[in-house]
Design a protein around this motif. Structure first.
Motif, PDB file in Angstrom:
ATOM      1  N   LEU A   1      -6.108   3.024   3.295  1.00  0.00           N
ATOM      2  CA  LEU A   1      -6.831   4.324   3.737  1.00  0.00           C
ATOM      3  C   LEU A   1      -6.012   4.836   4.935  1.00  0.00           C
ATOM      4  O   LEU A   1      -5.744   6.256   4.689  1.00  0.00           O
ATOM      5  CB  LEU A   1      -8.129   4.016   4.035  1.00  0.00           C
ATOM      6  N   THR A   2      -5.583   4.233   5.737  1.00  0.00           N
ATOM      7  CA  THR A   2      -4.929   4.693   6.673  1.00  0.00           C
ATOM      8  C   THR A   2      -3.473   5.524   6.250  1.00  0.00           C
ATOM      9  O   THR A   2      -3.155   6.662   6.429  1.00  0.00           O
ATOM     10  CB  THR A   2      -4.483   3.986   7.802  1.00  0.00           C
ATOM     11  N   GLY A   3      -2.870   4.710   5.440  1.00  0.00           N
ATOM     12  CA  GLY A   3      -1.497   5.322   4.553  1.00  0.00           C
ATOM     13  C   GLY A   3      -2.022   6.410   3.706  1.00  0.00           C
ATOM     14  O   GLY A   3      -0.862   7.358   3.925  1.00  0.00           O
ATOM     15  N   ASP A   4      -3.016   6.503   3.033  1.00  0.00           N
ATOM     16  CA  ASP A   4      -3.378   7.676   2.350  1.00  0.00           C
ATOM     17  C   ASP A   4      -3.739   8.904   2.974  1.00  0.00           C
ATOM     18  O   ASP A   4      -3.242   9.982   2.897  1.00  0.00           O
ATOM     19  CB  ASP A   4      -4.387   7.373   1.400  1.00  0.00           C
ATOM     20  N   ARG A   5      -4.242   8.524   4.124  1.00  0.00           N
ATOM     21  CA  ARG A   5      -4.405   9.776   4.939  1.00  0.00           C
ATOM     22  C   ARG A   5      -3.467  10.421   5.958  1.00  0.00           C
ATOM     23  O   ARG A   5      -3.312  11.603   5.841  1.00  0.00           O
ATOM     24  CB  ARG A   5      -5.649   9.332   6.202  1.00  0.00           C
ATOM     25  N   LYS A   6      -2.188   9.530   6.085  1.00  0.00           N
ATOM     26  CA  LYS A   6      -1.372   9.836   6.805  1.00  0.00           C
ATOM     27  C   LYS A   6      -0.154  10.401   5.638  1.00  0.00           C
ATOM     28  O   LYS A   6       0.881  10.880   6.285  1.00  0.00           O
ATOM     29  CB  LYS A   6      -0.794   8.751   7.602  1.00  0.00           C
ATOM     30  N   GLY A   7      -0.442  10.156   4.462  1.00  0.00           N
ATOM     31  CA  GLY A   7       0.628  10.671   3.533  1.00  0.00           C
ATOM     32  C   GLY A   7       1.806   9.736   3.379  1.00  0.00           C
ATOM     33  O   GLY A   7       2.866  10.169   2.999  1.00  0.00           O
ATOM     34  N   LEU A   8       1.359   8.561   3.688  1.00  0.00           N
ATOM     35  CA  LEU A   8       2.635   7.540   3.730  1.00  0.00           C
ATOM     36  C   LEU A   8       2.968   6.805   2.353  1.00  0.00           C
ATOM     37  O   LEU A   8       1.924   6.642   1.637  1.00  0.00           O
ATOM     38  CB  LEU A   8       2.496   6.554   4.670  1.00  0.00           C
ATOM     39  N   SER A   9       4.215   6.806   2.181  1.00  0.00           N
ATOM     40  CA  SER A   9       4.695   6.062   0.896  1.00  0.00           C
ATOM     41  C   SER A   9       4.669   4.645   1.031  1.00  0.00           C
ATOM     42  O   SER A   9       5.688   4.229   1.883  1.00  0.00           O
ATOM     43  CB  SER A   9       5.989   6.618   0.297  1.00  0.00           C
ATOM     44  N   TYR A  10       3.628   3.866   0.513  1.00  0.00           N
ATOM     45  CA  TYR A  10       3.836   2.151   0.829  1.00  0.00           C
ATOM     46  C   TYR A  10       3.714   1.617  -0.225  1.00  0.00           C
ATOM     47  O   TYR A  10       3.061   2.109  -1.393  1.00  0.00           O
ATOM     48  CB  TYR A  10       2.586   2.003   1.676  1.00  0.00           C
ATOM     49  N   ASP A  11       3.984   0.352  -0.606  1.00  0.00           N
ATOM     50  CA  ASP A  11       4.029  -0.442  -1.732  1.00  0.00           C
ATOM     51  C   ASP A  11       2.533  -1.402  -1.490  1.00  0.00           C
ATOM     52  O   ASP A  11       2.528  -2.065  -0.567  1.00  0.00           O
ATOM     53  CB  ASP A  11       5.167  -1.450  -1.772  1.00  0.00           C
ATOM     54  N   ALA A  12       1.599  -1.141  -2.422  1.00  0.00           N
ATOM     55  CA  ALA A  12       0.255  -1.456  -2.225  1.00  0.00           C
ATOM     56  C   ALA A  12       0.313  -2.889  -2.184  1.00  0.00           C
ATOM     57  O   ALA A  12      -0.399  -3.739  -1.462  1.00  0.00           O
ATOM     58  CB  ALA A  12      -0.651  -0.947  -3.349  1.00  0.00           C
ATOM     59  N   GLU A  13       1.378  -3.464  -3.101  1.00  0.00           N
ATOM     60  CA  GLU A  13       1.420  -5.166  -3.281  1.00  0.00           C
ATOM     61  C   GLU A  13       1.817  -5.604  -1.974  1.00  0.00           C
ATOM     62  O   GLU A  13       1.366  -6.695  -1.448  1.00  0.00           O
ATOM     63  CB  GLU A  13       2.304  -5.411  -4.232  1.00  0.00           C
ATOM     64  N   LEU A  14       2.848  -5.308  -1.376  1.00  0.00           N
ATOM     65  CA  LEU A  14       3.515  -5.815   0.028  1.00  0.00           C
ATOM     66  C   LEU A  14       2.374  -5.715   0.924  1.00  0.00           C
ATOM     67  O   LEU A  14       2.191  -6.586   1.990  1.00  0.00           O
ATOM     68  CB  LEU A  14       4.636  -4.991   0.441  1.00  0.00           C
ATOM     69  N   LEU A  15       1.707  -4.479   1.056  1.00  0.00           N
ATOM     70  CA  LEU A  15       0.792  -4.439   1.884  1.00  0.00           C
ATOM     71  C   LEU A  15      -0.465  -5.399   1.660  1.00  0.00           C
ATOM     72  O   LEU A  15      -0.978  -5.808   2.668  1.00  0.00           O
ATOM     73  CB  LEU A  15       0.167  -2.743   2.089  1.00  0.00           C
TER      74      LEU A  15
END
Length: 213
Positions: free
Chosen positions: A44-58
Motif C-alpha cells: 500500500l505504501t508503494g502504491d501510494r508513492k507511485g513506486l514500481s515494485y515487484d510484488a513477489e519479491l516484496l
C-alpha cells in the motif's frame, strides 16, 4: 482467505505459495500474521508513492523478515535479521531469480531494523521496512485510510497483545546471543526485558581499544 486485501493482490505464484506454506508451518501465528501485514502495508505504501515494485519479491522479503527469530533458522552467532536473510536466499535458490533480485530480498530483511538506510534503497528494500515500521511502530499510520487498516487487520489480526507479543518474540530470538544486539534496536528490547543484559557502549569500545591515542 481472500486473494485481494485492502485492494492489494496477494501473490499466488508457486514460489509465493511455497513461501506462505513454509512460513505458516515454521513461525508462530503472531509472526505469520505480522509478516502478511508487513507485505500489505508495504505494498500500500508503494502504491501510494507511485513506486514500481515487484510484488513477489516484496512478499518474500516480508514473509521471511522474522524467520531468524525461530530456532529452526537461528544461527549461534549472526543477527536474527541476517539469519532470516540467509533463509530467504536459500529458499530463492530453488527458483529462477536474478542475483540482483536475490540481493534486494536479502537486504530488505537484513536492514529492516536499521532505520535511516532502507528508504534510500530499491523498492523491495524500502517497502519491507516501511511495512515493518507501520505495523510495529505505527510510522505512517495516518497515511492509510481507516478502511485499509481495518481490512488488513480483519484478515490478519493483531490481537489484543500484539505489542507485548512482538517484544517477547524479539527477546526470545536474541536473548541467547546478546552480542548481536550491538548497534541495533534489539539492544533496547533486551535492556527492557532481560535483567541480566548489559549494553555494549560504542564510546567505551573506542576509549578502551588497544590504541594509545
Amino acid at each position: 482467505m481472500p486473494i485481494i486485501i485492502a485492494g492489494v493482490k496477494i501473490p499466488d505464484s508457486s514460489m509465493a505459495k511455497a513461501a506462505t506454506e513454509l512460513v505458516r508451518d515454521t513461525e508462530t501465528d503472531l509472526l505469520y500474521h505480522h509478516s502478511r501485514r508487513v507485505f500489505l502495508f508495504g505494498a500500500l505504501t508503494g502504491d501510494r508513492k507511485g513506486l514500481s515494485y515487484d510484488a513477489e519479491l516484496l512478499y518474500i522479503g516480508a514473509m521471511f523478515h522474522d524467520m531468524g527469530l525461530m530456532d529452526s533458522h537461528a544461527s549461534e552467532t549472526e543477527r536474527f535479521e541476517v539469519d532470516g536473510a540467509n533463509a530467504a536466499r536459500e529458499f530463492l535458490s530453488a527458483y529462477d531469480i536474478s542475483e540482483r533480485d536475490v540481493d534486494d530480498v536479502w537486504d530488505s530483511i537484513a536492514l529492516h531494523t536499521t532505520p535511516g538506510i532502507p528508504q534510500y534503497k530499491r523498492p523491495t528494500v524500502a517497502l519491507v521496512t516501511a511495512g515493518v515500521e507501520m505495523d510495529v511502530l505505527g510510522i505512517g499510520y495516518d497515511d492509510f485510510t481507516d478502511e485499509q487498516r481495518e481490512e488488513v487487520c480483519a484478515c490478519h489480526p493483531r490481537g489484543l497483545k500484539f505489542k507485548h507479543g512482538i517484544l517477547s518474540s524479539f527477546c526470545m530470538g536474541t536473548i541467547r546471543k546478546p552480542e548481536t544486539t550491538f548497534g541495533n534496536v534489539k539492544a533496547d528490547v533486551l535492556s527492557k526485558m532481560d535483567p541480566t543484559y548489559r549494553r555494549v557502549d560504542f564510546a567505551d569500545l573506542i576509549l578502551q581499544s588497544m590504541w594509545e591515542s
